[in-house]
Design an enzyme around this catalytic site. Structure first.
Site, PDB file in Angstrom:
ATOM      1  CD  GLU A 200      -1.654  -2.029   1.929  1.00 19.16           C
ATOM      2  OE1 GLU A 200      -2.251  -3.284   1.669  1.00 19.16           O
ATOM      3  OE2 GLU A 200      -0.498  -2.352   2.202  1.00 19.16           O
TER       4      GLU A 200
ATOM      5  CG  PHE B 237      -9.782  -8.854  10.830  1.00 18.86           C
ATOM      6  CD1 PHE B 237      -9.322 -10.077  11.819  1.00 18.86           C
ATOM      7  CD2 PHE B 237     -10.805  -9.746   9.810  1.00 18.86           C
ATOM      8  CE1 PHE B 237      -8.227 -10.657  10.846  1.00 18.86           C
ATOM      9  CE2 PHE B 237      -9.030  -9.823   9.209  1.00 18.86           C
ATOM     10  CZ  PHE B 237      -8.040 -10.894   9.437  1.00 18.86           C
ATOM     11  CD  GLN B 238      -7.308  -7.084   7.832  1.00 18.81           C
ATOM     12  OE1 GLN B 238      -8.732  -6.760   6.485  1.00 18.81           O
ATOM     13  NE2 GLN B 238      -6.466  -7.486   7.477  1.00 18.81           N
TER      14      GLN B 238
ATOM     15  CE  LYS C  46     -17.658  -6.425   2.658  1.00 18.68           C
ATOM     16  NZ  LYS C  46     -16.997  -7.831   2.747  1.00 18.68           N
TER      17      LYS C  46
ATOM     18  CG  MET D 269      22.078  13.459   4.763  1.00 17.92           C
ATOM     19  SD  MET D 269      23.097  14.579   4.031  1.00 17.92           S
ATOM     20  CE  MET D 269      21.901  14.628   2.885  1.00 17.92           C
TER      21      MET D 269
END
Length: 573
Positions: free
Chosen positions: A51, A113-114, A163, A484
């Site tokens: 993602e 869940f999630q 959803k 760096m």
């Protein structure tokens, strides 16, 4: 007509002219992905390896095309994996709409869940965000999100949709984009600045006139070209203004390309790793005009002494930036393009030859001694690349020494040519951004300049590059260290190189081959030229290429000014 919420989302994307999206599916967003399956002839979806890669790709697409990027993800870890990309877009004012779906309304707040409160998490790093729990408000929310993302000071907006809303039915009426309410269908406020406008604010003519008089009185004017010039695509107006004032121009990291780096008035980058010409010009000028620049701590390292010999004028679209970091003597609130148009109508032609001669007596680029062992210098590598690729090549970078070298030595000539994480400093940004740029500009060559540390972050997106035939040429500045940070340890930590030595794999050429692409390890300019020639041929066939460039471990970014000191107090020249 009656549609599901998922259909409404896709139809609203079409209203906005969206034909390209990046993302990664999951359970809660499946209804939307099911609809995308039916719209494959109208919207191209790029499935990334992660993602975060999708977020950076949507960002790179937005920066390089000037359009709004779109990124999709599911709930929970899918949504939180976007946050680095959202913050990157926010810090650099890049317009991206992120669309997530969450668990059903009845499950919100129950640690389902999630489940995650992504609107709460993303609140500080978006212009605004939404949790849509009513399908009747869905279409107007999407329309308003795009309006906010692209207008005023651009930036990311997040929409989280439960959803069940994506499955619910609603009467949908298409509304062409040009008929959308300018103030937003829901009247949502922009959090980034309490006084931000959804429109391009018109500058006050009195403020314009004051600056015209200040320019008239100035003998030693200096300009700073910032990211606001790039975002507004105000490059032509800015260059006309610079020529009329006849002033040297220092360029910020985000301003690359808005002022042509090869222009006779360009003094190079300003700030911590700015050129001597830029830093000394700003320090010695009697009038500093900064356009679309937020005076970050990498530019105004010591705000109290910044441009200490002159008056400071700040032109910016966001009032919240005025006097935030540096106290100004005058400011103009407005879109860079409009302000510069108004100024160009009023400002006559000036001649500041004597002042320019002084500024350009200092170097605009770092000079390197040739290595006795024949090791390539950063400038040699970048000069070779620039000489061999098409002039309009899009350049994406990651973050570190290679990033500074690229800004210093590659002469960017138009807005959207340089894609880099300036504000947030995101290692791993470059490859995803390059893929987004290639998707949005298929006719252009796209190269990715990275370091061996940064490339490890998101090299999994080589899978995306190969599968979708988005040929990007990756150049790794491989010095075997986190460059760096290693440089800072060398200069300020008595050479205690704590956890910055990258004495480990992978073999980058073999990694490219594992993803179905060719690559080459190069140690001298002749080998580099051969590799670039092969890479350009591979690109014609839709295949990417990786060039692993050997760079000396002790090579540093020069000049360098230590944080908190005046920009003329060079630690390294």
């Amino acid at each position: 007509m009656e549609m599901t919420g998922a259909q409404v989302v896709v139809e609203c994307l079409l209203e906005q002219g969206v034909d390209t999206v990046f993302g990664y599916p999951g359970g809660t967003i499946l209804n939307i992905y099911d609809e995308l399956y039916k719209y494959q002839d109208k919207i191209t979806h790029y499935l990334t390896a992660h993602e975060q890669g999708a977020a950076h790709a949507a960002d790179g697409y937005a920066r390089s095309t000037g359009k709004v990027g779109v990124c999709l993800a599911t709930s929970g870890p899918g949504a939180t994996n976007l946050t680095t990309g959202i913050a990157t877009a926010y810090m650099d004012s890049s317009p991206v709409v992120f669309i997530c779906c969450n668990v059903g309304q009845k499950m919100l707040g129950k640690d389902a869940f999630q489940e995650v409160d992504i609107t709460g998490i993303s609140m500080p790093i978006t212009k605004t965000n939404y949790l849509v729990r009513d399908v009747d408000k869905l279409a107007d929310t999407v329309r308003e999100a795009f309006g906010i993302a692209r207008s005023g000071r651009p930036g990311p907006v997040l929409i989280d949709i439960t959803k069940d809303v994506t499955a619910a039915k609603v009467d949908y009426e298409p509304i062409p984009q040009e008929k959308h309410s300018r103030t937003g269908a829901l009247g949502k406020l922009i959090r980034r600045s309490s006084t931000s406008s959804l429109l391009r604010p018109e500058p006050d003519q009195k403020d314009i006139d004051i600056l015209v008089d200040m320019i008239k009185e100035s003998k030693k004017p200096m300009l700073i070209c910032g990211g606001g010039v790039t975002r507004s695509r105000a490059h032509e107006e800015f260059r006309e203004f610079a020529r009329k004032v006849d002033a040297p121009v220092a360029i910020t990291l985000m301003g690359g390309g808005a002022m042509d780096g090869a222009d006779p008035l360009a003094t190079g980058m300003i700030g911590m790793h700015g050129s001597q010409a830029s830093n000394r010009g700003v320090d010695g000028c009697d009038l500093l005009i900064a356009v679309g620049c937020r005076f970050s701590d990498r530019v105004a390292l010591k705000p109290d002494s910044f441009a200490r010999n002159g008056k400071i004028v700040h032109i910016d679209i966001d009032r919240a930036e005025i006097n935030k970091n540096v106290q100004t003597d005058h400011h103009i609130i407005g879109d860079a393009k409009i302000v510069l148009e108004r100024l160009n109508e009023k400002v006559p032609q000036y001649d500041h030859s004597e002042w320019k001669e002084y500024v350009f007596s200092f170097p605009t680029e770092t000079k390197y001694d040739l290595d006795e062992n024949g090791v390539m210098t950063p400038k040699e590598i970048l000069a070779t690349i620039e000489s061999m690729v098409p002039k309009d090549t899009v350049v994406s970078t990651d973050v570190g020494e290679h990033q500074m070298w690229a800004i210093q030595h590659f002469h960017f000539s138009y807005p959207g040519q340089l894609l880099t994480s300036g504000g947030y400093g995101t290692m791993g940004f470059g490859l995803g951004a390059a893929l987004g740029a290639k998707a949005g500009n298929p006719e252009k060559t796209v190269i990715h300049i990275t370091g061996d540390g940064s490339f490890r972050m998101n090299c999994n997106e080589l899978a995306t590059e190969e599968f979708y035939k988005l040929p990007v040429i990756t150049f790794i500045f491989n010095n075997g260290v986190l460059g760096m940070v290693h440089q800072w340890q060398d200069l300020m930590y008595d050479k205690r190189y704590s956890q910055t030595i990258l004495d480990r794999g992978p073999n980058f050429v073999k990694l490219a081959e594992a993803y179905g692409m060719k690559g080459a390890r190069v140690t001298n300019i002749e080998e580099l030229q051969t590799a670039i020639t092969e890479a350009l041929e591979e690109q014609k066939e839709g295949r990417g290429y990786l060039v692993d460039c050997a760079v000396a471990t002790d090579e540093m970014v020069r000049p360098m000014v230590n944080g908190g000191t005046n920009i003329t107090e060079f630690l390294l020249n």
